[in-house]
Design an enzyme around this catalytic site. Structure first.
Site, PDB file in Angstrom:
ATOM      1  N   HIS A   1      13.933   9.161   1.710  1.00 18.54           N
ATOM      2  CA  HIS A   1      14.537   8.483   2.857  1.00 18.54           C
ATOM      3  C   HIS A   1      14.986   9.009   3.858  1.00 18.54           C
ATOM      4  O   HIS A   1      15.120   9.025   5.000  1.00 18.54           O
ATOM      5  CB  HIS A   1      15.155   7.150   2.261  1.00 18.54           C
ATOM      6  CG  HIS A   1      13.989   6.123   1.803  1.00 18.54           C
ATOM      7  ND1 HIS A   1      14.378   5.577   0.492  1.00 18.54           N
ATOM      8  CD2 HIS A   1      13.166   5.626   2.396  1.00 18.54           C
ATOM      9  CE1 HIS A   1      13.273   4.720   0.409  1.00 18.54           C
ATOM     10  NE2 HIS A   1      12.566   4.653   1.359  1.00 18.54           N
TER      11      HIS A   1
ATOM     12  N   ARG B   1      -0.555   0.479   5.569  1.00 15.81           N
ATOM     13  CA  ARG B   1      -0.787   0.288   4.091  1.00 15.81           C
ATOM     14  C   ARG B   1       0.365  -1.112   3.503  1.00 15.81           C
ATOM     15  O   ARG B   1       1.469  -0.731   3.892  1.00 15.81           O
ATOM     16  CB  ARG B   1      -0.020   1.614   3.802  1.00 15.81           C
ATOM     17  CG  ARG B   1      -0.955   3.125   3.759  1.00 15.81           C
ATOM     18  CD  ARG B   1      -0.278   4.143   3.406  1.00 15.81           C
ATOM     19  NE  ARG B   1      -1.053   5.092   3.323  1.00 15.81           N
ATOM     20  CZ  ARG B   1      -1.182   6.343   4.322  1.00 15.81           C
ATOM     21  NH1 ARG B   1       0.035   6.245   5.170  1.00 15.81           N
ATOM     22  NH2 ARG B   1      -1.915   6.963   4.326  1.00 15.81           N
TER      23      ARG B   1
ATOM     24  N   ARG C   1      -4.823  -2.977   5.687  1.00 19.24           N
ATOM     25  CA  ARG C   1      -5.557  -2.475   4.676  1.00 19.24           C
ATOM     26  C   ARG C   1      -5.002  -3.363   3.516  1.00 19.24           C
ATOM     27  O   ARG C   1      -3.919  -3.594   3.458  1.00 19.24           O
ATOM     28  CB  ARG C   1      -5.449  -1.170   4.268  1.00 19.24           C
ATOM     29  CG  ARG C   1      -6.113  -0.673   3.262  1.00 19.24           C
ATOM     30  CD  ARG C   1      -5.967   0.836   3.001  1.00 19.24           C
ATOM     31  NE  ARG C   1      -4.755   1.102   2.549  1.00 19.24           N
ATOM     32  CZ  ARG C   1      -4.446   2.537   2.112  1.00 19.24           C
ATOM     33  NH1 ARG C   1      -5.184   3.321   2.205  1.00 19.24           N
ATOM     34  NH2 ARG C   1      -3.075   2.585   1.478  1.00 19.24           N
TER      35      ARG C   1
ATOM     36  N   GLU D   1     -13.487   7.033   1.714  1.00 18.83           N
ATOM     37  CA  GLU D   1     -12.876   8.168   0.968  1.00 18.83           C
ATOM     38  C   GLU D   1     -13.176   8.495  -0.547  1.00 18.83           C
ATOM     39  O   GLU D   1     -12.534   9.365  -1.155  1.00 18.83           O
ATOM     40  CB  GLU D   1     -11.276   7.459   0.869  1.00 18.83           C
ATOM     41  CG  GLU D   1     -11.176   6.032   0.478  1.00 18.83           C
ATOM     42  CD  GLU D   1      -9.730   5.622   0.616  1.00 18.83           C
ATOM     43  OE1 GLU D   1      -8.694   6.443   0.587  1.00 18.83           O
ATOM     44  OE2 GLU D   1      -9.560   4.312   0.027  1.00 18.83           O
TER      45      GLU D   1
ATOM     46  N   ASN E   1      -7.450  11.872   2.844  1.00 22.74           N
ATOM     47  CA  ASN E   1      -6.446  12.257   2.030  1.00 22.74           C
ATOM     48  C   ASN E   1      -7.144  12.178   0.601  1.00 22.74           C
ATOM     49  O   ASN E   1      -6.859  12.902  -0.272  1.00 22.74           O
ATOM     50  CB  ASN E   1      -5.362  11.233   1.989  1.00 22.74           C
ATOM     51  CG  ASN E   1      -4.448  11.184   2.963  1.00 22.74           C
ATOM     52  OD1 ASN E   1      -4.760  12.492   3.989  1.00 22.74           O
ATOM     53  ND2 ASN E   1      -3.508  10.280   3.185  1.00 22.74           N
ATOM     54  N   ASP E   2      -7.911  10.971   0.349  1.00 19.20           N
ATOM     55  CA  ASP E   2      -8.551  10.756  -0.833  1.00 19.20           C
ATOM     56  C   ASP E   2      -9.916  11.483  -0.853  1.00 19.20           C
ATOM     57  O   ASP E   2     -10.638  11.983  -1.846  1.00 19.20           O
ATOM     58  CB  ASP E   2      -8.600   9.364  -1.169  1.00 19.20           C
ATOM     59  CG  ASP E   2      -7.594   8.693  -1.932  1.00 19.20           C
ATOM     60  OD1 ASP E   2      -6.934   9.409  -2.872  1.00 19.20           O
ATOM     61  OD2 ASP E   2      -6.979   8.029  -1.336  1.00 19.20           O
TER      62      ASP E   2
ATOM     63  N   ARG F   1      -4.372  15.412  -5.013  1.00 20.61           N
ATOM     64  CA  ARG F   1      -3.576  15.614  -3.757  1.00 20.61           C
ATOM     65  C   ARG F   1      -2.190  15.665  -3.916  1.00 20.61           C
ATOM     66  O   ARG F   1      -1.694  15.891  -2.855  1.00 20.61           O
ATOM     67  CB  ARG F   1      -3.972  14.491  -2.953  1.00 20.61           C
ATOM     68  CG  ARG F   1      -3.591  13.086  -3.509  1.00 20.61           C
ATOM     69  CD  ARG F   1      -4.262  11.918  -2.539  1.00 20.61           C
ATOM     70  NE  ARG F   1      -3.241  11.113  -1.674  1.00 20.61           N
ATOM     71  CZ  ARG F   1      -3.420  10.272  -1.076  1.00 20.61           C
ATOM     72  NH1 ARG F   1      -4.568   9.395  -1.332  1.00 20.61           N
ATOM     73  NH2 ARG F   1      -2.437   9.795  -0.138  1.00 20.61           N
TER      74      ARG F   1
ATOM     75  N   CYS G   1      -8.121   7.974   9.404  1.00 19.93           N
ATOM     76  CA  CYS G   1      -6.810   7.796   9.215  1.00 19.93           C
ATOM     77  C   CYS G   1      -6.073   8.551   8.240  1.00 19.93           C
ATOM     78  O   CYS G   1      -4.926   8.262   7.907  1.00 19.93           O
ATOM     79  CB  CYS G   1      -6.633   6.226   8.909  1.00 19.93           C
ATOM     80  SG  CYS G   1      -7.053   5.787   7.409  1.00 19.93           S
TER      81      CYS G   1
HETATM   82  C1  PEP Z   1      -6.445   8.303   2.646  1.00 17.76           C
HETATM   83  O1  PEP Z   1      -6.736   8.499   1.690  1.00 17.76           O
HETATM   84  O2  PEP Z   1      -6.873   9.039   3.590  1.00 17.76           O
HETATM   85  C2  PEP Z   1      -5.662   7.123   3.090  1.00 17.76           C
HETATM   86  C3  PEP Z   1      -5.227   7.075   4.539  1.00 17.76           C
HETATM   87  O3  PEP Z   1      -5.004   6.359   2.458  1.00 17.76           O
HETATM   88  P1  PEP Z   1      -3.876   6.691   1.375  1.00 17.76           P
HETATM   89  O4  PEP Z   1      -3.340   7.893   1.802  1.00 17.76           O
HETATM   90  O5  PEP Z   1      -3.029   5.470   1.591  1.00 17.76           O
HETATM   91  O6  PEP Z   1      -4.459   7.010   0.063  1.00 17.76           O
HETATM   92 MG    MG Z   2      -6.601   6.514   0.221  1.00 15.07          MG
END
Ligand code: PEP
Ligand code: MG
Length: 600
Positions: A205, A312, A348, A447, A470-471, A481, A518
């Protein structure tokens, strides 16, 4: 320059460099102020006689009550600049009453016949360990929230005075072992040039608050509180995660210049962040924001976000015994939708399970949580929780430009079932005569590699795709990750990733639907040229990354980005893709993005 006047120059400079985690960008130069040392307070175990157990329990309850009052006093007096972050203090308030910690400690005192300090330490350590084991760094950092509230209780049990930081009377760089949100909000902010902490990471934080207040911060320094003393002269580079203790003249001049450049650049990009991101040949890229809580919306607007590309929604499900009600969710989504309107808000549905955790929902322990019952898989198996959320989103869609996004789609049946649930939710609202938004646009997160390969089929079922890199990187390159050991292999510019993104864009184009990105990849200036070449309809990122990305879009043309992408797609490795960009934009790319190029 005023920053350097604080300095004493009597003996040779130490010029000691400390490396931490870049918590919030920017450079600060000045005197240190040590807020507190690590609480070396060793908690001792004492046995309590049976007849004294009730009074020990009472002592604990009173300590918690006092902590609640102290926290409430802080909340009541939160200065305007911290209003956005009250939710963090509210969460701490809830943690004070958390059944596992509160009742758990009372049970421990009774069963083990020990003192309240020891019992609460044991219980808190156990709960903290659960958080620390979580792969997602956000949830790991919530362990520090528990430590903060524990410290409040302990101070009350031991009768120790909490550290007083509201009395700082000059402009300083604060150094603390860890800084709780309550302590941060008590700081006279105008006096704080930068924050340094021994603990913490990007998602702690202190980092979140420092970034949104745009105060430089370096976190996770390990032993800064042991090395730096109040009044020591230091340089903080929050962008590089570096601290220099007692710098020599040459270093000081270099950083002073860097600071002036950074401040000028920041002022320049922020001024233009409300303008559209249009390339030199007039391709308009929509640049949206990722948010996690309602309060982030302020930052989206301040940084010129064209909408919310990813909301999110997990956070409302945290730290509570039961999931939120439809009304609570609706109130929250409505506020986001109304503030952002007419700009789009992409909500989402719950991406819980796997590395994301909710205390109120019963999730089994899994060997392989990233591949387990998470996201849409969890929602489809929990129809009540899912329908409650869908109804809330549909109701909010009546009051703003709301779209719905389903996470972790790995096969078309999941989309079909999710849409059936959405229709059912709409029908139930219709029957009850509750207003809701009809024709809400429905999207699928892309993803999972199977979704990339089946993108042409999925495209027939949805109105848009959102690529979650990211995923996608985690699953396609087989790189956890959040695992530091393999983080060097986590490469967004890996040609396999670029080829997958390209494939998804092509499938979307053929089906005539929109495609966004995203994942974190979208907010990194170093990836922008190839992503522009993809002709995505929108990219979505952390709000503070928006001004720089928008500015960079304006420096290039779509035509040249497309040519660059074609070349990049032929390269065998990420290193060669980066080299291609350096050959094009100058050797210091991506550190000084497009500098040579922009002179052309
Ligand atoms: C992703 O996976 O790229 C994503 C945006 O979702 P999160 O990071 O919340 O898994
Ligand atoms: Mg994701």
């Amino acid at each position: 320059m005023s920053d350097t006047t604080d300095r004493h120059v009597e003996k040779p400079a130490l010029n000691l460099t400390l490396q931490g985690i870049a918590g919030s960008p920017g450079i600060a130069i000045g005197k240190a102020y040590l807020v507190e040392r690590e609480d070396g307070g060793v908690v001792e175990k004492r046995f309590v006689e049976q007849k004294n157990i009730p009074s020990e329990v009472r002592r604990f309850k009173e300590a918690v009550k006092k902590a609640q009052k102290q926290l409430q006093d802080v909340i009541d007096e939160v200065p305007a600049e911290f209003r956005d972050h009250i939710y963090i203090l509210d969460a701490h308030m809830m943690l004070l009453k958390d059944r596992k910690i509160y009742n758990g400690t009372i049970d421990y005192i009774k069963q083990e016949k020990v003192n309240a300090e020891w019992a609460s330490k044991m219980v808190v350590d156990e709960v903290k360990a659960i958080f620390m084991k979580m792969p997602n760094p956000y949830f790991r950092d919530r362990g520090s929230d528990i430590a903060h509230i524990y410290k409040l209780i302990l101070d009350n049990l031991l009768g120790t005075e909490p550290s007083n930081i509201s009395g700082i009377d000059k402009r300083v760089i604060t150094i603390s072992h860890d800084l709780s949100p309550a302590e941060t909000t008590q700081m006279p902010l105008e006096k704080v040039k930068a924050f340094l902490t021994d603990l913490g990471s990007q998602t702690s934080h202190t980092g979140i608050i420092a970034r949104s207040l745009e105060i430089p911060a370096v976190l996770g320094l390990g032993n800064a509180t042991k090395l730096i003393k109040t009044d020591d002269f230091i340089i903080v580079d929050g962008s590089a995660g570096v601290v220099i203790l007692d710098p020599d003249d040459e270093t000081l001049t270099r950083y002073q210049e860097r600071k002036d450049r950074f401040d000028r650049y920041q002022a320049m990009i922020t001024r233009s962040s409300h303008l559209p991101a249009e390339t030199t040949d007039r391709f308009l890229l929509t640049v949206m924001a990722n948010i996690g809580v309602l309060e982030d919306v302020v930052s989206v607007i301040d940084h010129g976000g064209d909408g919310i590309g990813l909301y999110r929604t997990e956070f409302l499900y945290l730290n509570r015994p039961t999931p939120p009600s439809e009304q609570e969710l609706f109130d929250n989504y409505r506020d986001v939708a109304e503030i952002m309107a007419p700009r789009p808000v992409t909500i989402r549905t719950l991406d819980i399970g796997g590395d994301k955790f909710a205390s109120g929902l019963q999730l089994a322990e899994e060997m392989n949580p990233a591949l387990g019952l998470r996201a849409i898989r969890f929602s489809l198996q929990s129809p009540e929780i899912f329908e409650t959320q869908l109804r809330a989103i549909l109701r909010a869609a009546n009051l703003g430009n709301v779209r719905i996004l389903f996470p972790m789609i790995s096969e078309v049946d999941e989309i079909i079932q999710a849409k059936q649930m959405l229709n059912q939710a709409a029908e139930s609202l219709e029957k009850a005569g509750i207003p809701y938004g009809a024709n809400v646009k429905v999207g699928a997160m892309i993803e999972v590699p199977s979704a990339v390969i089946m993108a042409d089929i999925l495209a027939k079922e949805v109105d848009f795709f959102s690529i979650g890199t990211n995923d996608l990187i985690q699953y396609s390159l087989a790189i956890d990750r959040v695992n530091k050991q393999v983080s060097h292999l986590y490469q967004p510019l890996h040609p396999a990733v670029l080829r997958m993104v390209r494939r998804v864009v092509e499938a979307a184009r053929e089906a005539g639907i929109q495609v966004y990105m995203c994942g974190e990849m979208a907010g990194d200036p170093g990836n922008l040229p190839v992503l522009l070449g993809m002709e995505l309809d929108a990219i979505s990122m952390n709000p503070i990354s928006i001004p720089a990305i928008k500015m960079l879009v304006r420096l290039v043309s779509l035509k040249e980005s497309k040519l660059l992408l074609e070349e990049a797609l032929k390269k065998p490795t990420a290193t060669e893709v980066i080299k291609l960009m350096q050959d094009t934009y100058g050797p210091s790319f991506p550190k000084a993005p497009f500098s040579q190029h922009s002179r052309d």
